[in-house]
Write a protein that holds these residues in place. Structure first.
Motif, mmCIF file in Angstrom:
data_model
loop_
_atom_site.group_PDB
_atom_site.id
_atom_site.type_symbol
_atom_site.label_atom_id
_atom_site.label_comp_id
_atom_site.label_asym_id
_atom_site.label_seq_id
_atom_site.Cartn_x
_atom_site.Cartn_y
_atom_site.Cartn_z
ATOM 1 N N UNK A 26 0.846 -1.198 0.000
ATOM 2 C CA UNK A 26 0.000 0.000 0.000
ATOM 3 C C UNK A 26 0.880 1.245 0.000
ATOM 4 N N UNK A 27 0.464 2.232 -0.810
ATOM 5 C CA UNK A 27 1.134 3.518 -0.865
ATOM 6 C C UNK A 27 0.098 4.595 -0.594
ATOM 7 N N UNK A 28 0.215 5.263 0.564
ATOM 8 C CA UNK A 28 -0.710 6.331 0.911
ATOM 9 C C UNK A 28 -0.262 7.648 0.290
ATOM 10 N N UNK A 29 -1.248 8.466 -0.127
ATOM 11 C CA UNK A 29 -1.008 9.781 -0.697
ATOM 12 C C UNK A 29 -1.635 10.804 0.246
ATOM 13 N N UNK A 30 -0.798 11.571 0.952
ATOM 14 C CA UNK A 30 -1.258 12.494 1.986
ATOM 15 C C UNK A 30 -1.019 13.943 1.595
ATOM 16 N N UNK A 31 -1.864 14.823 2.121
ATOM 17 C CA UNK A 31 -1.666 16.269 2.051
ATOM 18 C C UNK A 31 -1.848 16.818 3.466
ATOM 19 N N UNK A 32 -0.815 17.497 3.967
ATOM 20 C CA UNK A 32 -0.845 18.038 5.341
ATOM 21 C C UNK A 32 -1.207 16.959 6.344
ATOM 22 N N UNK A 33 -0.552 15.840 6.185
ATOM 23 C CA UNK A 33 -0.728 14.697 7.085
ATOM 24 C C UNK A 33 -2.143 14.122 7.073
ATOM 25 N N UNK A 35 -4.626 11.734 4.802
ATOM 26 C CA UNK A 35 -4.632 10.795 3.693
ATOM 27 C C UNK A 35 -5.751 11.137 2.708
ATOM 28 N N UNK A 36 -5.371 11.332 1.433
ATOM 29 C CA UNK A 36 -6.331 11.664 0.382
ATOM 30 C C UNK A 36 -6.716 10.458 -0.456
ATOM 31 N N UNK A 37 -5.825 9.497 -0.511
ATOM 32 C CA UNK A 37 -6.082 8.292 -1.285
ATOM 33 C C UNK A 37 -4.893 7.364 -1.199
ATOM 34 N N UNK A 38 -5.020 6.176 -1.812
ATOM 35 C CA UNK A 38 -3.908 5.237 -1.728
ATOM 36 C C UNK A 38 -3.961 4.224 -2.863
ATOM 37 N N UNK A 39 -2.778 3.716 -3.176
ATOM 38 C CA UNK A 39 -2.622 2.603 -4.102
ATOM 39 C C UNK A 39 -2.514 1.320 -3.291
ATOM 40 N N UNK A 40 -3.199 0.283 -3.760
ATOM 41 C CA UNK A 40 -3.236 -0.967 -3.013
ATOM 42 C C UNK A 40 -3.025 -2.128 -3.964
ATOM 43 N N UNK A 45 -4.995 -8.516 -7.771
ATOM 44 C CA UNK A 45 -5.529 -7.236 -8.224
ATOM 45 C C UNK A 45 -4.721 -6.066 -7.696
ATOM 46 N N UNK A 46 -4.863 -4.942 -8.405
ATOM 47 C CA UNK A 46 -4.268 -3.670 -8.009
ATOM 48 C C UNK A 46 -5.372 -2.620 -8.065
ATOM 49 N N UNK A 47 -5.397 -1.719 -7.076
ATOM 50 C CA UNK A 47 -6.498 -0.767 -7.005
ATOM 51 C C UNK A 47 -6.003 0.611 -6.595
ATOM 52 N N UNK A 48 -6.778 1.620 -6.988
ATOM 53 C CA UNK A 48 -6.560 2.998 -6.591
ATOM 54 C C UNK A 48 -7.801 3.466 -5.864
ATOM 55 N N UNK A 49 -7.645 3.934 -4.646
ATOM 56 C CA UNK A 49 -8.777 4.344 -3.837
ATOM 57 C C UNK A 49 -8.642 5.819 -3.447
ATOM 58 N N UNK A 50 -9.779 6.505 -3.343
ATOM 59 C CA UNK A 50 -9.824 7.855 -2.794
ATOM 60 C C UNK A 50 -10.367 7.780 -1.373
ATOM 61 N N UNK A 51 -9.965 8.721 -0.548
ATOM 62 C CA UNK A 51 -10.502 8.786 0.806
ATOM 63 C C UNK A 51 -11.987 9.118 0.745
ATOM 64 N N UNK A 52 -12.710 8.789 1.801
ATOM 65 C CA UNK A 52 -14.153 9.041 1.846
ATOM 66 C C UNK A 52 -14.447 10.504 1.529
ATOM 67 N N UNK A 55 -12.849 11.889 -4.824
ATOM 68 C CA UNK A 55 -13.079 11.111 -6.034
ATOM 69 C C UNK A 55 -11.760 10.744 -6.678
ATOM 70 N N UNK A 56 -11.795 9.699 -7.496
ATOM 71 C CA UNK A 56 -10.633 9.266 -8.274
ATOM 72 C C UNK A 56 -10.782 9.822 -9.683
ATOM 73 N N UNK A 57 -9.734 10.442 -10.200
ATOM 74 C CA UNK A 57 -9.797 11.060 -11.522
ATOM 75 C C UNK A 57 -8.638 10.612 -12.387
ATOM 76 N N UNK A 58 -8.912 10.532 -13.676
ATOM 77 C CA UNK A 58 -7.882 10.275 -14.685
ATOM 78 C C UNK A 58 -8.096 11.266 -15.810
ATOM 79 N N UNK A 59 -7.037 11.873 -16.302
ATOM 80 C CA UNK A 59 -7.186 12.853 -17.350
ATOM 81 C C UNK A 59 -5.894 13.123 -18.068
ATOM 82 N N UNK A 60 -5.939 14.100 -18.973
ATOM 83 C CA UNK A 60 -4.770 14.516 -19.749
ATOM 84 C C UNK A 60 -4.468 15.960 -19.396
#
Length: 244
Positions: A26-33, A35-40, A45-52, A55-60
């Protein structure tokens, strides 16, 4: 770079980070301590989750088009920040041309057949479904079946009682029209007063047939001919039968 391993994966020309675990990586992605989301990753399987609430976004980069998976589970595609339905597409895709390059959604089989859904850009902004060879729609257009396994079809109603039921307040008509010679069509339906109307909108006759043969003619002046194609009086009848 390796985390939890002394033998991180290496790829030519790439910088890689390997997180190793005997169970879950698991890799947590934090802002100001926070957690905003994490890779698991787990076995299988492999997953990308957003904190409650996120939202999860993909773009260019540089575009407003993206795919967003909202906390509700709804998926939004396009520039809309919200997704009010399980799949919500909001892009500038309206166009007055219908072909393989236009439309909002394209469903295509491996052979190239499928359908395109979209919206016309000009008033009255009609939405459409076009079936065909969607690699090049000029080459082939196909039929569309509604409820091919059974069931009724309703227009203006959620509870159709017949194979096709059309419901509308006021005048409820079905129009059939030939594109030849600028004809405006034939209406059949029910008036708001309850009367049933058959309306030839053009200056031509109404022809009644049985067994694929003409039997009765109502011409453009209102004369009715039974067995007569050009009745000259209000009612003209003819028969070849000897006993009539």
């Amino acid at each position: 770079i390796g985390i939890g391993t002394t033998n991180p994966n290496a790829y030519a020309g790439q910088t890689a980070v390997t997180i190793n675990s005997t169970g879950v990586s698991r890799l947590d992605l934090d802002i100001s301590d926070t957690m905003q989301g994490y890779l698991l990753a787990e076995n299988g399987y492999t997953a990308l989750y957003a904190a409650a609430g996120n939202y999860v976004a993909m773009g260019v980069s540089g575009t407003s088009k993206s795919i967003k998976i909202h906390s509700s589970g709804n998926v939004g595609i396009g520039s809309s920040a919200s997704a009010t339905h399980p799949l919500h597409i909001s892009v500038a895709a309206s166009n007055d041309t219908i072909d393989e390059t236009k439309g909002l959604v394209k469903l295509q089989s491996s052979g190239g057949n499928g359908m395109i859904m979209g919206t016309i850009a000009s008033s009255p902004y009609t939405s459409y479904i076009q079936s065909g060879y969607v690699v090049d729609t000029s080459l082939a257009q196909y039929s569309i079946s509604l409820n091919p396994l059974g069931g009724n079809v309703g227009i203006g109603t959620t509870n159709p009682s017949q194979a096709l039921e059309v419901v509308k307040s006021g005048f409820s008509y079905i129009r059939m029209r030939s594109t030849s010679s600028g004809f405006t069509g034939f209406d059949i339906g029910q008036h708001s007063g309850g009367g049933i109307y058959l309306n030839n909108r053009d200056n031509t006759s109404i022809i009644f047939q049985t067994n694929n043969s003409p039997r009765m003619y109502l011409n453009n002046t209102g004369n009715l001919g039974v067995g007569v194609a050009n009745p000259l009086s209000c009612l003209l009848y003819t028969s070849d039968a000897a006993d009539e």
